[in-house]
Design an enzyme around this catalytic site. Structure first.
Site, PDB file in Angstrom:
ATOM      1  N   TYR A 160       7.579   0.063   2.679  1.00 45.84           N
ATOM      2  CA  TYR A 160       7.899   0.746   4.288  1.00 45.84           C
ATOM      3  C   TYR A 160       7.068   0.785   4.852  1.00 45.84           C
ATOM      4  CZ  TYR A 160       8.147   5.349   7.085  1.00 45.84           C
ATOM      5  OH  TYR A 160       8.372   5.841   8.080  1.00 45.84           O
ATOM      6  N   ALA A 162       6.539  -3.036   6.335  1.00 45.33           N
ATOM      7  CA  ALA A 162       7.376  -4.236   5.985  1.00 45.33           C
ATOM      8  C   ALA A 162       8.494  -3.983   7.328  1.00 45.33           C
ATOM      9  CB  ALA A 162       8.059  -5.121   5.419  1.00 45.33           C
TER      10      ALA A 162
END
Length: 299
Positions: A160, A162
């Protein structure tokens, strides 16, 4: 100038992720302003429920357009439909997102890529479709729902993070690129913990489902911040009183932050329910889990 409604012409707003959580709450808030709404999410069943709620709350007109934001052609068709139906598109509130828990080494590649695609490529698809319309009109506003995890990281949330770091970088670039278009704005709203279903709809390879870390805010509160950007554009608004403190710790005291974030995350942001590995709603809509609010109490 931000888009504005008049007695003869209500705002026309396209909302992605409209079937659940912050997107659904944003639909409710805009309906209360008498907006004309175009609702986008992957599943028609939940969208029809939200459309009925919007009409009850005073929306001038509601159009349901099931689509996946990772499908560029589908997003373009939705924008074209909005312009054909209402003659213009004043704003897009983009909140579509999925989430996965687990160490990077444990989250399957396909799930990792799907979460990142929704956030990064989905936002790019929305921008490619909406911004040319705004430029032709001479005004329009894209509001993107970001996250505290676009500015910090946490173990088991690398997928999440990233996705959201990439999305916020894209948003910042879009803000630079529309400087040559007076009247066209791009804003971002970054909530912390919010009482929505995304935590238990998320995929997990962490041995647990998730829960929002405190302080937990209501989806309605974040939605008000999203809608407020239509009147007062901002590059980035942190929707959560603790967000600046957490970000400061991440940036200024990285060794202390890294030592504390793991234990704190496991204590406050995991349910500890021994959940089996699950793909959640990463690869498809799960209508039974869609709702505005989750299982927790929000401020």
């Amino acid at each position: 100038m931000p888009p504005s409604a008049t007695p003869s012409r209500p705002l026309t707003v396209l909302v992605t992720g409209a079937s659940s959580g912050i997107g659904r709450a944003t639909v409710h808030a805009l309906a209360g302003r008498g907006a004309q709404l175009v609702l986008v999410a992957r599943g028609r069943e939940s969208l029809e429920e939200v459309a009925a709620e919007a009409r009850e709350r005073g929306a001038a007109e509601v159009v349901v357009c099931p689509a996946d934001v990772t499908d560029a052609d589908a997003v373009q068709r939705v924008v074209d439909t909005a312009v054909a139906q209402f003659g213009r598109l004043d704003a897009v509130a983009h909140s579509a997102q999925t989430m996965a828990y687990g160490r990077i080494e444990d989250v399957p590649r396909e799930a990792f890529e799907a979460v990142v695609d929704t956030s990064l490529h989905g936002t790019a698809n929305v921008a490619r479709a909406a911004l040319p319309v705004f430029r032709r009109q001479g005004r329009g506003h894209l509001v993107v729902v970001s996250s505290l995890l676009a500015s910090v990281t946490a173990p088991l949330m690398g997928t999440y993070a990233a996705a959201k770091w990439g999305q916020l970088g894209l948003v910042r670039t879009l803000q630079q690129e529309v400087r040559d278009a007076p009247g066209v704005d791009v804003s971002a709203v970054a909530p912390g913990g919010v009482n929505t279903p995304i935590y238990y709809q998320a995929a997990t390879w962490a041995g647990s489902t998730g829960r929002p870390p405190p302080p937990v805010y209501s989806a309605d509160r974040v939605a008000r911040s999203v809608v407020a950007r239509l009147d007062r554009p901002r590059r980035l608004v942190q929707s959560g009183v603790a967000n600046p403190v957490v970000i400061a710790g991440f940036r200024l005291l990285p060794a202390v932050y890294d030592a504390l974030v793991g234990p704190l995350f496991r204590w406050f942001a995991l349910a500890g329910d021994g959940a089996s590995p699950s793909e959640g709603n990463v690869f498809g809509s799960r209508p039974s889990g869609n709702a505005r609010d989750g299982r927790w109490r929000g401020l």
